[in-house]
Scaffold this active site. Sequence first.
Site, PDB file in Angstrom:
ATOM      1  N   ASN A  39      -6.774 -11.807   7.984  1.00  0.00           N
ATOM      2  CA  ASN A  39      -5.596 -12.073   8.432  1.00  0.00           C
ATOM      3  C   ASN A  39      -5.566 -13.446   9.133  1.00  0.00           C
ATOM      4  OD1 ASN A  39      -3.386 -10.154   7.890  1.00  0.00           O
ATOM      5  ND2 ASN A  39      -4.894  -8.546   8.660  1.00  0.00           N
TER       6      ASN A  39
ATOM      7  N   GLU B  20      -9.440  -1.733   6.161  1.00  0.00           N
ATOM      8  CA  GLU B  20      -9.322  -2.513   7.507  1.00  0.00           C
ATOM      9  C   GLU B  20      -9.848  -1.816   8.777  1.00  0.00           C
ATOM     10  OE1 GLU B  20      -6.371  -5.716   7.205  1.00  0.00           O
ATOM     11  OE2 GLU B  20      -5.800  -5.180   9.381  1.00  0.00           O
TER      12      GLU B  20
ATOM     13  N   LYS C 247     -11.949 -12.227  -1.710  1.00  0.00           N
ATOM     14  CA  LYS C 247     -11.098 -10.930  -1.237  1.00  0.00           C
ATOM     15  C   LYS C 247     -11.723  -9.817  -1.954  1.00  0.00           C
ATOM     16  CE  LYS C 247      -6.614  -9.090  -0.283  1.00  0.00           C
ATOM     17  NZ  LYS C 247      -5.309  -9.243   0.043  1.00  0.00           N
TER      18      LYS C 247
ATOM     19  N   ARG D 255       4.390  11.224  -4.108  1.00  0.00           N
ATOM     20  CA  ARG D 255       3.158  10.734  -3.191  1.00  0.00           C
ATOM     21  C   ARG D 255       2.188   9.984  -4.018  1.00  0.00           C
ATOM     22  NH1 ARG D 255       3.963  16.567  -2.330  1.00  0.00           N
ATOM     23  NH2 ARG D 255       4.990  16.907  -0.634  1.00  0.00           N
TER      24      ARG D 255
ATOM     25  N   HIS E 224       2.968 -14.504  11.027  1.00  0.00           N
ATOM     26  CA  HIS E 224       3.853 -13.410  10.750  1.00  0.00           C
ATOM     27  C   HIS E 224       4.936 -13.690  12.149  1.00  0.00           C
ATOM     28  CE1 HIS E 224       1.224 -10.361   8.624  1.00  0.00           C
ATOM     29  NE2 HIS E 224       1.729 -11.204   7.752  1.00  0.00           N
TER      30      HIS E 224
ATOM     31  N   HIS F 273      -2.823 -15.097  10.609  1.00  0.00           N
ATOM     32  CA  HIS F 273      -1.596 -14.207  10.373  1.00  0.00           C
ATOM     33  C   HIS F 273      -0.944 -13.659  11.589  1.00  0.00           C
ATOM     34  CE1 HIS F 273      -2.857 -14.687   6.313  1.00  0.00           C
ATOM     35  NE2 HIS F 273      -1.934 -14.072   5.908  1.00  0.00           N
TER      36      HIS F 273
ATOM     37  N   GLU G 272      -3.140 -19.911   1.440  1.00  0.00           N
ATOM     38  CA  GLU G 272      -4.218 -18.915   1.284  1.00  0.00           C
ATOM     39  C   GLU G 272      -5.433 -19.027   0.819  1.00  0.00           C
ATOM     40  OE1 GLU G 272      -3.371 -16.047   3.035  1.00  0.00           O
ATOM     41  OE2 GLU G 272      -1.285 -15.731   3.062  1.00  0.00           O
TER      42      GLU G 272
ATOM     43  N   LYS H 145      -2.559  -3.582  -0.419  1.00  0.00           N
ATOM     44  CA  LYS H 145      -1.652  -3.498   1.010  1.00  0.00           C
ATOM     45  C   LYS H 145      -0.358  -3.546   0.258  1.00  0.00           C
ATOM     46  CE  LYS H 145      -4.125  -5.131   4.872  1.00  0.00           C
ATOM     47  NZ  LYS H 145      -4.330  -6.452   5.833  1.00  0.00           N
TER      48      LYS H 145
ATOM     49  N   HIS I  24       6.034 -17.781   3.648  1.00  0.00           N
ATOM     50  CA  HIS I  24       4.868 -17.047   4.227  1.00  0.00           C
ATOM     51  C   HIS I  24       3.529 -18.144   4.342  1.00  0.00           C
ATOM     52  CE1 HIS I  24       2.083 -14.027   5.248  1.00  0.00           C
ATOM     53  NE2 HIS I  24       1.413 -14.095   4.345  1.00  0.00           N
TER      54      HIS I  24
ATOM     55  N   ARG J 233     -12.098  -6.370   7.049  1.00  0.00           N
ATOM     56  CA  ARG J 233     -10.999  -6.823   6.276  1.00  0.00           C
ATOM     57  C   ARG J 233     -10.258  -7.594   7.286  1.00  0.00           C
ATOM     58  NH1 ARG J 233      -7.453  -3.772   1.707  1.00  0.00           N
ATOM     59  NH2 ARG J 233      -5.950  -5.813   1.578  1.00  0.00           N
TER      60      ARG J 233
HETATM   61  P1  NAD Z   1       7.833 -14.668  -2.938  1.00  0.00           P
HETATM   62  O1  NAD Z   1       7.478 -13.258  -3.890  1.00  0.00           O
HETATM   63  O2  NAD Z   1       8.986 -14.842  -2.456  1.00  0.00           O
HETATM   64  O3  NAD Z   1       8.008 -15.655  -4.333  1.00  0.00           O
HETATM   65  C1  NAD Z   1       8.184 -16.962  -4.075  1.00  0.00           C
HETATM   66  C2  NAD Z   1       9.300 -17.529  -4.846  1.00  0.00           C
HETATM   67  O4  NAD Z   1       8.869 -17.925  -6.195  1.00  0.00           O
HETATM   68  C3  NAD Z   1      10.423 -16.621  -5.182  1.00  0.00           C
HETATM   69  O5  NAD Z   1      11.783 -17.212  -5.149  1.00  0.00           O
HETATM   70  C4  NAD Z   1      10.080 -15.976  -6.565  1.00  0.00           C
HETATM   71  O6  NAD Z   1      11.108 -15.525  -7.176  1.00  0.00           O
HETATM   72  C5  NAD Z   1       9.718 -17.143  -7.146  1.00  0.00           C
HETATM   73  N1  NAD Z   1       8.614 -16.919  -8.197  1.00  0.00           N
HETATM   74  C6  NAD Z   1       7.717 -16.154  -8.547  1.00  0.00           C
HETATM   75  N2  NAD Z   1       7.173 -16.450  -9.487  1.00  0.00           N
HETATM   76  C7  NAD Z   1       7.687 -17.668 -10.104  1.00  0.00           C
HETATM   77  C8  NAD Z   1       7.027 -18.338 -11.224  1.00  0.00           C
HETATM   78  N3  NAD Z   1       6.218 -18.111 -11.945  1.00  0.00           N
HETATM   79  N4  NAD Z   1       7.990 -19.444 -11.616  1.00  0.00           N
HETATM   80  C9  NAD Z   1       9.151 -19.559 -10.787  1.00  0.00           C
HETATM   81  N5  NAD Z   1       9.239 -19.070  -9.801  1.00  0.00           N
HETATM   82  C10 NAD Z   1       8.570 -18.117  -9.187  1.00  0.00           C
HETATM   83  O7  NAD Z   1       6.708 -15.049  -2.261  1.00  0.00           O
HETATM   84  P2  NAD Z   1       4.996 -15.193  -2.151  1.00  0.00           P
HETATM   85  O8  NAD Z   1       4.561 -16.343  -1.612  1.00  0.00           O
HETATM   86  O9  NAD Z   1       4.430 -14.890  -3.710  1.00  0.00           O
HETATM   87  O10 NAD Z   1       4.704 -13.752  -1.621  1.00  0.00           O
HETATM   88  C11 NAD Z   1       4.973 -13.831  -0.073  1.00  0.00           C
HETATM   89  C12 NAD Z   1       4.795 -12.304   0.320  1.00  0.00           C
HETATM   90  O11 NAD Z   1       3.476 -11.833   0.051  1.00  0.00           O
HETATM   91  C13 NAD Z   1       5.082 -12.101   1.609  1.00  0.00           C
HETATM   92  O12 NAD Z   1       6.179 -11.057   2.070  1.00  0.00           O
HETATM   93  C14 NAD Z   1       3.929 -11.717   2.330  1.00  0.00           C
HETATM   94  O13 NAD Z   1       4.025 -10.847   3.334  1.00  0.00           O
HETATM   95  C15 NAD Z   1       3.074 -10.977   1.226  1.00  0.00           C
HETATM   96  N6  NAD Z   1       1.697 -10.967   1.100  1.00  0.00           N
HETATM   97  C16 NAD Z   1       1.224  -9.641   1.035  1.00  0.00           C
HETATM   98  C17 NAD Z   1      -0.160  -9.683   0.995  1.00  0.00           C
HETATM   99  C18 NAD Z   1      -0.722  -8.323   0.577  1.00  0.00           C
HETATM  100  O14 NAD Z   1      -1.915  -8.315   0.820  1.00  0.00           O
HETATM  101  N7  NAD Z   1       0.096  -7.369   0.179  1.00  0.00           N
HETATM  102  C19 NAD Z   1      -0.984 -10.740   1.095  1.00  0.00           C
HETATM  103  C20 NAD Z   1      -0.364 -11.999   1.408  1.00  0.00           C
HETATM  104  C21 NAD Z   1       0.980 -11.993   1.491  1.00  0.00           C
HETATM  105  N1  GLY Z   2      -3.588 -10.341   3.204  1.00  0.00           N
HETATM  106  C1  GLY Z   2      -4.522  -9.643   4.040  1.00  0.00           C
HETATM  107  C2  GLY Z   2      -5.330  -8.452   3.442  1.00  0.00           C
HETATM  108  O1  GLY Z   2      -5.098  -8.099   2.244  1.00  0.00           O
HETATM  109  O2  GLY Z   2      -6.124  -7.875   4.020  1.00  0.00           O
END
Ligand code: NAD
Ligand code: GLY
Length: 356
Positions: free
Chosen positions: A245, A237, A227, A121, A252, A248, A185, A143, A265, A241
């Site tokens: 998005n 949210e 942020k 939990r 999405h 998005h 972003e 998130k 993304h 907040r």
């Molecule tokens: P990702 O995590 O897939 O990373 C992108 C690529 O870069 C991957 O192949 C990874 O292995 C590689 N990589 C990472 N760090 C590296 C480094 N320093 N050197 C070389 N390669 C590296 O993609 P992302 O763009 O980081 O994240 C996208 C994800 O984040 C999506 O799933 C999206 O929905 C999510 N997201 C979440 C939130 C949230 O608030 N939780 C906000 C925005 C996006």
């Molecule tokens: N990426 C949108 C949020 O964190 O609310």
Amino acid sequence: MSSARTITVELGDRSYPIVIGNGLLGGGFDLGPHLAGSDCLVVSNTTVAPLYLDSLMADLDGIAVESISLPDGESFKTIATATTVLDSLVHSRANRDTTVIALGGGVVGDIAGFAAACYMRGVAFIQVPTTLLAQVDSSVGGKTGVNHAEGKNLIGAFHQPRIVLIDIGTLGTLPDRELRAGLAEVIKYGAIADMTFFTWLEENMPALLGKDTDALAYAIQRSCEIKAEVVAADEREAGRRAILNFGHTFGHAIEHCQGYGEWLHGEAVAAGMLMAAELSDIGNTDLQRFRALIAAAGLPATPPAIGSKAMLHAMGMDKKVIQKQLRFVLLEELGRAMVTAEHDRSRLLQLLEAAD
Ligand code: NAD
Ligand code: GLY
């Protein structure tokens, strides 16, 4: 290690620091005081672990460290992958004072955070983001979650980290396409909340694309400040907040319809932000200015050919939908966003059909 700067996400007794610096990993930064106990599970992936796991381990001197390396890619952001992290916690007999540390991009961070939210939990969680996108967005704000076959991030939980440790040096190995996706972003923050930052981005885009450390440090700092302020005001949210998005709802849907991993993304968000800007009433001059900044970052300005029916179906699963009614984040003006159910339906259909 150069001097670090710290921003605080103000959430009462769950407040936490975002530490931004160059060379923090392996540079002796003491994560110990941020752990819940004396053991942790580092969650990374097959790309990032070979690059940075040893450096992180060196900073965890005296801590019992287990690690798991996930397959790389958005297509693995599933409940099945999250289960492998939970299995790993169980097999290592982790307790409530175990800390989960995410080392990687947003995919690793979202999965690891979700597992940390679920295990017993909720156990302590630390974010060590290594993509620009994760450093400016996904690692901050709590998130966490995974995708479902019917939609993006449909399964998840709010679970705040204890610290976000951002080493700008990790961007040195980040592929250019991933850097550009992160810039989407960054541009978002200017467009929704800070016109001065938007103008700074227009002037400094070449430096950012060239991975200039000072420019990156400022862009990450300003993004995290915006942020942190929005999250502090509306952690779950309930209202404001949702402006984070921006783009998005479309983005999405693009990711979902194309199949996860086709467009990154950030690329889907870039095209989605321009669609949202076109649905807003900001005037042609600002629209062209926005389009030019997206283009300068090397990001797509138009969505891929998907079809309006499929897009509308996917958009119906957006988390902003209330009583079956789509709500959008639109721009009141460039630099100021709002959440609204009011939109020009025929303009929306025009935009979606243009992408047919
Ligand atoms: P990702 O995590 O897939 O990373 C992108 C690529 O870069 C991957 O192949 C990874 O292995 C590689 N990589 C990472 N760090 C590296 C480094 N320093 N050197 C070389 N390669 C590296 O993609 P992302 O763009 O980081 O994240 C996208 C994800 O984040 C999506 O799933 C999206 O929905 C999510 N997201 C979440 C939130 C949230 O608030 N939780 C906000 C925005 C996006
Ligand atoms: N990426 C949108 C949020 O964190 O609310």
